[in-house]
Each structure stands twice: as structure tokens, then as C-alpha cells.
Design a protein around this motif. Structure first.
Motif, PDB file in Angstrom:
ATOM      1  N   SER A 232       0.811  -1.205   0.000  1.00 52.63           N
ATOM      2  CA  SER A 232       0.000   0.000   0.000  1.00 52.63           C
ATOM      3  C   SER A 232       0.850   1.262   0.000  1.00 52.63           C
ATOM      4  O   SER A 232       2.025   1.249   0.400  1.00 52.63           O
ATOM      5  CB  SER A 232      -0.905   0.015   1.235  1.00 52.63           C
ATOM      6  N   ALA A 233       0.239   2.359  -0.427  1.00 53.04           N
ATOM      7  CA  ALA A 233       0.944   3.644  -0.418  1.00 53.04           C
ATOM      8  C   ALA A 233       1.318   4.035   1.010  1.00 53.04           C
ATOM      9  O   ALA A 233       2.384   4.612   1.246  1.00 53.04           O
ATOM     10  CB  ALA A 233       0.053   4.723  -1.047  1.00 53.04           C
ATOM     11  N   GLU A 234       0.455   3.716   1.976  1.00 58.51           N
ATOM     12  CA  GLU A 234       0.740   4.043   3.379  1.00 58.51           C
ATOM     13  C   GLU A 234       1.990   3.319   3.866  1.00 58.51           C
ATOM     14  O   GLU A 234       2.803   3.898   4.606  1.00 58.51           O
ATOM     15  CB  GLU A 234      -0.457   3.679   4.255  1.00 58.51           C
ATOM     16  N   ALA A 235       2.152   2.062   3.448  1.00 60.40           N
ATOM     17  CA  ALA A 235       3.324   1.293   3.878  1.00 60.40           C
ATOM     18  C   ALA A 235       4.604   1.861   3.264  1.00 60.40           C
ATOM     19  O   ALA A 235       5.644   1.933   3.931  1.00 60.40           O
ATOM     20  CB  ALA A 235       3.161  -0.174   3.490  1.00 60.40           C
ATOM     21  N   VAL A 236       4.524   2.268   2.002  1.00 62.23           N
ATOM     22  CA  VAL A 236       5.698   2.866   1.362  1.00 62.23           C
ATOM     23  C   VAL A 236       6.058   4.176   2.050  1.00 62.23           C
ATOM     24  O   VAL A 236       7.226   4.436   2.374  1.00 62.23           O
ATOM     25  CB  VAL A 236       5.439   3.110  -0.140  1.00 62.23           C
ATOM     26  N   TRP A 237       5.049   5.010   2.294  1.00 59.47           N
ATOM     27  CA  TRP A 237       5.301   6.309   2.925  1.00 59.47           C
ATOM     28  C   TRP A 237       5.920   6.148   4.310  1.00 59.47           C
ATOM     29  O   TRP A 237       6.845   6.869   4.680  1.00 59.47           O
ATOM     30  CB  TRP A 237       3.994   7.095   3.012  1.00 59.47           C
ATOM     31  N   ALA A 238       5.411   5.192   5.063  1.00 60.20           N
ATOM     32  CA  ALA A 238       5.924   4.971   6.412  1.00 60.20           C
ATOM     33  C   ALA A 238       7.415   4.654   6.387  1.00 60.20           C
ATOM     34  O   ALA A 238       8.172   5.111   7.256  1.00 60.20           O
ATOM     35  CB  ALA A 238       5.156   3.847   7.091  1.00 60.20           C
ATOM     36  N   GLU A 239       7.845   3.890   5.384  1.00 63.84           N
ATOM     37  CA  GLU A 239       9.263   3.505   5.339  1.00 63.84           C
ATOM     38  C   GLU A 239      10.140   4.570   4.724  1.00 63.84           C
ATOM     39  O   GLU A 239      11.182   4.927   5.260  1.00 63.84           O
ATOM     40  CB  GLU A 239       9.404   2.190   4.557  1.00 63.84           C
ATOM     41  N   VAL A 240       9.730   5.112   3.587  1.00 68.80           N
ATOM     42  CA  VAL A 240      10.625   6.011   2.857  1.00 68.80           C
ATOM     43  C   VAL A 240      10.640   7.423   3.432  1.00 68.80           C
ATOM     44  O   VAL A 240      11.659   8.122   3.357  1.00 68.80           O
ATOM     45  CB  VAL A 240      10.250   6.058   1.360  1.00 68.80           C
ATOM     46  N   ALA A 241       9.539   7.853   4.058  1.00 69.30           N
ATOM     47  CA  ALA A 241       9.464   9.218   4.581  1.00 69.30           C
ATOM     48  C   ALA A 241       9.509   9.270   6.104  1.00 69.30           C
ATOM     49  O   ALA A 241      10.371   9.918   6.692  1.00 69.30           O
ATOM     50  CB  ALA A 241       8.196   9.899   4.074  1.00 69.30           C
ATOM     51  N   GLU A 242       8.585   8.558   6.755  1.00 72.72           N
ATOM     52  CA  GLU A 242       8.548   8.605   8.212  1.00 72.72           C
ATOM     53  C   GLU A 242       9.794   7.976   8.830  1.00 72.72           C
ATOM     54  O   GLU A 242      10.232   8.378   9.915  1.00 72.72           O
ATOM     55  CB  GLU A 242       7.285   7.913   8.717  1.00 72.72           C
ATOM     56  N   ASN A 243      10.355   6.994   8.147  1.00 74.98           N
ATOM     57  CA  ASN A 243      11.557   6.318   8.637  1.00 74.98           C
ATOM     58  C   ASN A 243      12.796   6.811   7.889  1.00 74.98           C
ATOM     59  O   ASN A 243      13.756   6.072   7.675  1.00 74.98           O
ATOM     60  CB  ASN A 243      11.416   4.799   8.483  1.00 74.98           C
ATOM     61  N   TYR A 244      12.763   8.081   7.516  1.00 76.90           N
ATOM     62  CA  TYR A 244      13.821   8.733   6.727  1.00 76.90           C
ATOM     63  C   TYR A 244      15.204   8.521   7.323  1.00 76.90           C
ATOM     64  O   TYR A 244      16.192   8.350   6.597  1.00 76.90           O
ATOM     65  CB  TYR A 244      13.485  10.221   6.672  1.00 76.90           C
ATOM     66  N   ALA A 245      15.300   8.502   8.648  1.00 76.97           N
ATOM     67  CA  ALA A 245      16.603   8.416   9.315  1.00 76.97           C
ATOM     68  C   ALA A 245      17.215   7.026   9.259  1.00 76.97           C
ATOM     69  O   ALA A 245      18.385   6.850   9.621  1.00 76.97           O
ATOM     70  CB  ALA A 245      16.469   8.845  10.775  1.00 76.97           C
TER      71      ALA A 245
END
Length: 352
Positions: free
Chosen positions: A204-217
């Protein structure tokens, strides 16, 4: 691994260009490795820079795609502006009739089904106004899925008109319509360059966002090119947050600052402020995620970079090639990580 060491060699060559004087430019250019695309020895056919490349991701097999694009009888089906084709010279020359009646002659220089490489050229004084022209079509299997990727490169001196660029854009679209797939990006320009990679993720888009953006560090957990990250929290939302990525392939670290972070559209961007070749004056990466349904999404990464005035074209072509390589590697690493629940084998290998 070999791909990373290739970029390390490239970065070392580019780093020599701390001065853009003619003397240094010539010296660095002489150190560049020969340009080889599949079975095509580019430097033996032209010394012109690669002006643009368009990639087409297709669901058909590499063999089927190569058979079609290397068959001269199919040119008019691939390029809408071509109304007729006449092949001569044992198949090594073809005359194209354009819709307005203009005749264009192309010479086929390489047709290697084993390496799925095809190259042709336009003669001097051709109606398209391209000098020292060489076109290279290279087909390879798609990464991590069935299908294929066609990379269509154009080398020439000077600038192509909007009409010429449109020919190739339309041809890429026609191939995607025929075989299924999409044009994943056109790379063009000299002072300002845009590179684009697009992939379909089975998450899902939410799963991608969580990893690539929210988990940026913590991108080093899945990115095979990044060994470690030092993170600086700006303290006012994500904008301004900084990560310093140690990248062995670059021989050092990059400093990346978040400049855009939009949770509603699943889009974020960062500028790379340190760790670039000295003639690259700006470099921005933009990640965007588009939902397809509850379990799949389209992920796009775009690199926008600009160079200092009067940079020799070979430097820019070299940077364009390697920035594209790194962006493509990153999006494939992320796709594998999210779809398989573990890092790509090359990420695991890079830790040893």
C-alpha cells in the motif's frame, strides 16, 4: 560489489574536476572509461555526448521486445511520424518516409540478438539536424519481476528540436501500448537535468510512505548503497531535518536536508548539500507515492540536478548516468524490502 565499485571509480574521476579550465577538462576526460552499452562500443561510433535516454518498462519478454524493435519493418508502427520504410543493403540501411514526405536514411551499425543490442545512425546533413548521431537500443530483463526494460539512448552534437524529442516520447508510449507497461522516464538536458524512475510496488501507499518518509533516518536498513546514517532533528516537523549518509561507493558522506514533506499527497523532497561532484551546483531528490488500490502503489523518484556554466558535456553525461544508477538502485532496494520483509540480498552482502 561490482556496481558500487564502478561508481566509486566514476566519483574519483569526477572529483578531479575541481577546476573547469580547459587543461583539467581534457585530462579528466582522457581518464574516463570507454562507453560500452551491451554489444555497442559507443566511442568507436561517435564521440558525441549522450543527450537523452528514455526507458520503457514492458511486460513482454526481452526476446520479444528486442525482436520487434530491431526489425526495420516495424519502424512505422513504432514511430507515428513514419509513414513508410524501405530496407536495403542486406538490411543494414533503411529509408524512412515521414508523414510530410521527408526522407530520412538510417544506417544500422549493430544488431546483436545475443546481447539484445541495436544501434543505428543518421548521416551528416540529415533532416533532423543532428550531427555525429548514434542511437542505441538496449533491452534487458526487468529487475525483480517478469518483463523487460528498453533503454533508448541518443548521442549527438547540438540540440534536438521539440519535434524530435516528441518523436521518441510518442514511440515510447506506442511500445507501452503494444506490449503493456509504461515509459519510466526521459533524461535530457545539460545545464539542468531531470532523471525519473517509476516502479509498481505490491504494497500500500501508506506502507511505502511509512518507510521512505517517516523512517527517513533509517534508510540504511534497506538501501544497499548506504552503510550508515547520522540524523539531525530540526525540531519543527520534518522540514529541515538532516541526514548524513555514509556511502562507500562515493568514498564519503552526503548531507541531505528535507525541503518538502506532504503527508496528504505522499510526497517529500530533500536537497543534497554536500558530497556531490564539484561541478554539480544543486541536486534535489523527490519521492512521491500514488495509491493504486489497498495493496499496491506507484512509486516515483525524480532527481533534479544542475551544473555550473560551461561544464564539458562528458562530465554531465557521466554524472547523469551515475545519478540515474543510484536512484534506480534505491527504488529497487526499497521495493524488495517492502515486498519481502527483508533487505535485498545485495544490501545484506554490502554489510559483510
Amino acid at each position: 560489489m561490482r556496481l558500487i565499485s564502478k561508481f566509486k571509480t566514476t566519483a574519483a574521476v569526477l572529483a578531479v574536476a575541481t577546476s573547469l579550465s580547459a587543461t583539467v577538462s581534457v585530462a579528466v576526460a582522457q581518464e574516463m572509461p570507454p562507453r560500452v552499452v551491451g554489444a555497442v562500443m559507443v566511442d568507436e561510433l561517435t564521440m558525441a555526448p549522450m543527450q537523452f535516454e528514455i526507458e520503457v518498462e514492458l511486460t513482454a519478454s526481452p526476446a520479444d521486445v528486442f525482436a520487434f524493435v530491431s526489425d526495420s519493418d516495424n519502424v512505422d508502427e513504432m514511430i507515428g511520424a513514419v509513414s513508410g520504410v524501405s530496407v536495403s543493403g542486406d538490411g543494414m540501411s533503411r529509408d524512412l518516409t515521414l508523414a510530410d514526405g521527408t526522407m530520412v536514411t538510417e544506417t544500422i551499425l549493430v544488431d546483436d540478438a545475443g546481447m539484445m543490442s541495436f544501434a543505428y545512425s543518421l548521416p551528416a546533413g540529415n533532416p533532423l539536424g543532428l550531427s555525429n548521431h548514434l542511437a542505441v537500443m538496449q533491452v534487458r530483463p526487468a529487475d525483480e519481476r517478469d518483463g523487460s526494460v528498453l533503454a533508448w539512448q541518443q548521442y549527438f552534437d547540438g540540440e534536438a528540436s521539440d519535434e524530435v524529442m516528441a518523436l521518441y516520447t510518442e514511440a515510447a508510449a506506442s511500445l507501452a501500448d503494444r506490449f503493456g507497461g509504461y515509459a519510466s522516464g526521459m533524461h535530457a538536458g545539460f545545464a539542468e537535468v531531470t532523471l525519473t524512475h517509476t516502479r509498481i510496488f505490491d504494497v500500500s501507499a501508506e506502507a511505502v510512505w511509512a518507510e521512505v518518509a517517516e523512517n527517513y533516518a533509517n534508510a540504511h536498513e534497506w538501501a544497499s548503497t548506504i552503510q550508515s546514517i547520522e540524523f539531525e532533528d530540526a525540531g519543527d516537523g520534518a522540514i529541515g531535518d538532516v541526514r548524513s549518509c555514509f556511502i562507500p561507493g562515493l568514498g564519503g558522506s552526503t548531507r541531505e536536508v528535507i525541503t518538502r514533506y506532504d503527508e496528504d499527497t505522499f510526497t517529500y523532497a530533500y536537497t543534497i548539500e554536500e558530497g556531490m561532484p564539484p561541478f554539480v551546483v544543486s541536486n534535489e531528490a523527490v519521492w512521491s507515492v500514488t495509491p493504486i488500490d489497498e495493496t499496491s502503489s506507484e512509486v516515483n523518484v525524480t532527481i533534479n540536478f544542475a551544473t555550473a556554466p560551461d561544464v564539458p558535456p562528458p562530465f554531465i553525461a557521466f554524472a547523469r548516468s551515475n545519478f540515474s544508477f543510484f536512484a534506480g538502485l534505491g527504488i529497487e532496494d526499497l521495493k524488495y524490502f517492502l515486498e519481502n520483509g527483508e533487505p535485498h540480498p545485495r544490501e545484506i552482502a554490502s554489510r559483510s
